[in-house]
Write a protein that holds these residues in place. Sequence first.
Motif, PDB file in Angstrom:
ATOM      1  N   SER A  21       0.747  -1.342   0.008  1.00  0.00           N
ATOM      2  CA  SER A  21       0.067  -0.187   0.084  1.00  0.00           C
ATOM      3  C   SER A  21       0.910   1.222   0.064  1.00  0.00           C
ATOM      4  CB  SER A  21      -0.828  -0.131   1.255  1.00  0.00           C
ATOM      5  OG  SER A  21      -1.564   1.317   1.244  1.00  0.00           O
ATOM      6  N   LEU A  22       0.377   2.468  -0.579  1.00  0.00           N
ATOM      7  CA  LEU A  22       1.037   3.773  -0.483  1.00  0.00           C
ATOM      8  C   LEU A  22       0.130   4.650  -0.179  1.00  0.00           C
ATOM      9  CD1 LEU A  22       2.706   3.453  -4.062  1.00  0.00           C
ATOM     10  CD2 LEU A  22       3.951   3.526  -1.956  1.00  0.00           C
ATOM     11  N   HIS A  23      -0.826   4.064   0.886  1.00  0.00           N
ATOM     12  CA  HIS A  23      -1.667   4.889   1.367  1.00  0.00           C
ATOM     13  C   HIS A  23      -1.518   4.916   2.887  1.00  0.00           C
ATOM     14  CE1 HIS A  23      -4.468   5.417  -2.226  1.00  0.00           C
ATOM     15  NE2 HIS A  23      -3.674   4.348  -2.345  1.00  0.00           N
ATOM     16  N   LEU A  24      -1.882   5.946   3.710  1.00  0.00           N
ATOM     17  CA  LEU A  24      -2.021   5.779   5.163  1.00  0.00           C
ATOM     18  C   LEU A  24      -2.709   4.709   5.677  1.00  0.00           C
ATOM     19  CD1 LEU A  24      -2.301   9.779   5.523  1.00  0.00           C
ATOM     20  CD2 LEU A  24      -0.158   8.531   6.081  1.00  0.00           C
ATOM     21  N   PRO A  25      -2.350   4.180   6.709  1.00  0.00           N
ATOM     22  CA  PRO A  25      -3.047   2.796   7.162  1.00  0.00           C
ATOM     23  C   PRO A  25      -4.154   3.270   8.139  1.00  0.00           C
ATOM     24  CG  PRO A  25      -1.091   3.110   8.354  1.00  0.00           C
ATOM     25  CD  PRO A  25      -0.956   4.162   7.286  1.00  0.00           C
ATOM     26  N   GLU A  26      -5.149   2.594   8.311  1.00  0.00           N
ATOM     27  CA  GLU A  26      -6.104   2.581   9.567  1.00  0.00           C
ATOM     28  C   GLU A  26      -5.458   2.886  10.951  1.00  0.00           C
ATOM     29  OE1 GLU A  26      -9.492   3.015   9.182  1.00  0.00           O
ATOM     30  OE2 GLU A  26      -9.337   2.799   6.897  1.00  0.00           O
ATOM     31  N   GLY A  27      -5.950   3.814  11.442  1.00  0.00           N
ATOM     32  CA  GLY A  27      -5.294   3.874  12.856  1.00  0.00           C
ATOM     33  C   GLY A  27      -4.387   5.266  12.787  1.00  0.00           C
ATOM     34  N   ASP A  28      -3.818   5.579  11.633  1.00  0.00           N
ATOM     35  CA  ASP A  28      -2.778   6.800  11.580  1.00  0.00           C
ATOM     36  C   ASP A  28      -3.353   7.638  12.149  1.00  0.00           C
ATOM     37  OD1 ASP A  28       0.016   7.316  10.230  1.00  0.00           O
ATOM     38  OD2 ASP A  28      -1.469   9.011   9.743  1.00  0.00           O
ATOM     39  N   SER A  29      -2.460   8.534  12.593  1.00  0.00           N
ATOM     40  CA  SER A  29      -3.072   9.975  13.253  1.00  0.00           C
ATOM     41  C   SER A  29      -3.308  10.916  12.147  1.00  0.00           C
ATOM     42  CB  SER A  29      -1.809  10.638  13.981  1.00  0.00           C
ATOM     43  OG  SER A  29      -0.728  10.963  13.050  1.00  0.00           O
TER      44      SER A  29
ATOM     45  N   SER B 268       5.930  22.058   6.578  1.00  0.00           N
ATOM     46  CA  SER B 268       5.028  22.259   7.541  1.00  0.00           C
ATOM     47  C   SER B 268       3.959  21.254   7.599  1.00  0.00           C
ATOM     48  CB  SER B 268       4.143  23.445   7.385  1.00  0.00           C
ATOM     49  OG  SER B 268       3.121  23.557   6.417  1.00  0.00           O
ATOM     50  N   PHE B 269       3.907  20.463   6.294  1.00  0.00           N
ATOM     51  CA  PHE B 269       2.987  19.101   6.333  1.00  0.00           C
ATOM     52  C   PHE B 269       3.900  17.846   6.623  1.00  0.00           C
ATOM     53  CE2 PHE B 269       0.255  22.050   4.188  1.00  0.00           C
ATOM     54  CZ  PHE B 269      -1.124  21.657   4.381  1.00  0.00           C
ATOM     55  N   MET B 270       5.276  17.842   6.693  1.00  0.00           N
ATOM     56  CA  MET B 270       5.911  16.861   6.667  1.00  0.00           C
ATOM     57  C   MET B 270       6.082  16.157   8.336  1.00  0.00           C
ATOM     58  SD  MET B 270       8.852  17.498   3.933  1.00  0.00           S
ATOM     59  CE  MET B 270       9.556  15.791   3.780  1.00  0.00           C
ATOM     60  N   ALA B 271       6.207  15.138   8.450  1.00  0.00           N
ATOM     61  CA  ALA B 271       6.553  14.547   9.953  1.00  0.00           C
ATOM     62  C   ALA B 271       8.005  15.038  10.162  1.00  0.00           C
ATOM     63  CB  ALA B 271       6.505  13.050   9.999  1.00  0.00           C
TER      64      ALA B 271
ATOM     65  N   ILE C  53       7.218  11.540   4.134  1.00  0.00           N
ATOM     66  CA  ILE C  53       6.380  12.743   4.369  1.00  0.00           C
ATOM     67  C   ILE C  53       5.719  12.574   5.715  1.00  0.00           C
ATOM     68  CG2 ILE C  53       4.543  14.059   3.491  1.00  0.00           C
ATOM     69  CD1 ILE C  53       5.885  13.980   0.681  1.00  0.00           C
ATOM     70  N   PHE C  54       4.830  11.419   5.757  1.00  0.00           N
ATOM     71  CA  PHE C  54       4.040  10.835   6.882  1.00  0.00           C
ATOM     72  C   PHE C  54       4.791  10.158   7.761  1.00  0.00           C
ATOM     73  CE2 PHE C  54       1.102  12.610   3.429  1.00  0.00           C
ATOM     74  CZ  PHE C  54       0.140  13.267   4.541  1.00  0.00           C
ATOM     75  N   GLY C  55       6.039  10.276   8.148  1.00  0.00           N
ATOM     76  CA  GLY C  55       6.554   9.536   9.076  1.00  0.00           C
ATOM     77  C   GLY C  55       6.967   8.217   8.514  1.00  0.00           C
ATOM     78  N   GLU C  56       6.672   7.203   9.179  1.00  0.00           N
ATOM     79  CA  GLU C  56       6.788   5.738   8.825  1.00  0.00           C
ATOM     80  C   GLU C  56       6.372   5.276   7.457  1.00  0.00           C
ATOM     81  OE1 GLU C  56       6.070   3.077  11.948  1.00  0.00           O
ATOM     82  OE2 GLU C  56       7.637   4.237  13.633  1.00  0.00           O
ATOM     83  N   ASN C  57       5.254   5.981   7.059  1.00  0.00           N
ATOM     84  CA  ASN C  57       4.610   5.374   6.120  1.00  0.00           C
ATOM     85  C   ASN C  57       4.791   5.909   4.674  1.00  0.00           C
ATOM     86  OD1 ASN C  57       2.732   3.752   7.608  1.00  0.00           O
ATOM     87  ND2 ASN C  57       2.107   5.810   8.522  1.00  0.00           N
ATOM     88  N   LEU C  58       5.543   4.996   3.773  1.00  0.00           N
ATOM     89  CA  LEU C  58       5.843   5.592   2.393  1.00  0.00           C
ATOM     90  C   LEU C  58       4.447   5.598   1.629  1.00  0.00           C
ATOM     91  CD1 LEU C  58       7.948   6.127   0.208  1.00  0.00           C
ATOM     92  CD2 LEU C  58       7.637   3.638  -0.449  1.00  0.00           C
ATOM     93  N   THR C  59       4.161   6.850   1.088  1.00  0.00           N
ATOM     94  CA  THR C  59       2.918   7.161   0.066  1.00  0.00           C
ATOM     95  C   THR C  59       3.089   7.627  -0.944  1.00  0.00           C
ATOM     96  OG1 THR C  59       2.551   9.397   1.100  1.00  0.00           O
ATOM     97  CG2 THR C  59       1.694   7.421   2.725  1.00  0.00           C
ATOM     98  N   TRP C  60       2.017   7.752  -1.770  1.00  0.00           N
ATOM     99  CA  TRP C  60       2.081   8.463  -3.108  1.00  0.00           C
ATOM    100  C   TRP C  60       2.493   9.885  -3.124  1.00  0.00           C
ATOM    101  CZ3 TRP C  60       2.222   6.139  -7.624  1.00  0.00           C
ATOM    102  CH2 TRP C  60       1.459   4.751  -7.638  1.00  0.00           C
TER     103      TRP C  60
END
Length: 225
Positions: free
Chosen positions: A84-92, A155-158, A163-170
């Motif tokens: 997946s290249l999306h944020l997982p369920e339960g992500d902040s 300002s949007f980056m972890a 960009i969203f911390g541990e999760n590689l995304t699109w």
Amino acid sequence: MSPIAQHTLVGTPFSTFTRTISLGLHRKDIPFHQVHTAPHSATANAHHPFGFLPTLIIPGDGKIKLRETQAIVRYVDRVVPEPSLHLPEGDSHSPEQMWEVVSLIAAFGFPKVEPGVVKKRVAAGDQGKLSDAEIRAQLKEGVAELKRFLAVIESFMAPDGYIFGENLTWADYFLYPLMADLEAIPEGEVIGTRIRAWMTKMKALPEVEKTFEKTLAAGGRPPSD
């Protein structure tokens, strides 16, 4: 999962949006053949109604063509959901926040980075008529706008990681080709510490290495057709 037939990706490796798609195809292990062509070339015009890049040709009797990056992304995710290249369920973060960042990068980042600075610097350098100081003077306003975009994205980056911390995304795949181009020119000096650390992490990905050849950082230029 049944084997996936080879797709065709129309677009030069020099194209940042084409690289976004090729990064995803490599990540999802979708086999593809790349047709190296510049935007608005005869080949690009034959596949896209406005001659833009990329186009993904889907194998099959009808050979469906998808011509816009986010449409291609949705197809890729549908046929190969994992990894997946999306944020997982339960992500902040809300899952839609990833798409928000993608939209900011595509709608605002691309024009600030590419037409606003990178393409002007590359064209002036290739012509060899202006000094570095003269080129910098011409790019002054564009660099100011670019700095604003970079500040917004940071300002949007972890604080660390992707960009969203541990999760590689699109979102990472949309931003990286732009930053790789920017890093390759003198104006890359405006890239801040957080984005540079993120770029180091991105460069360690196999798909980034696989899509490096013929990019600006590799000394590439768009093909004539």
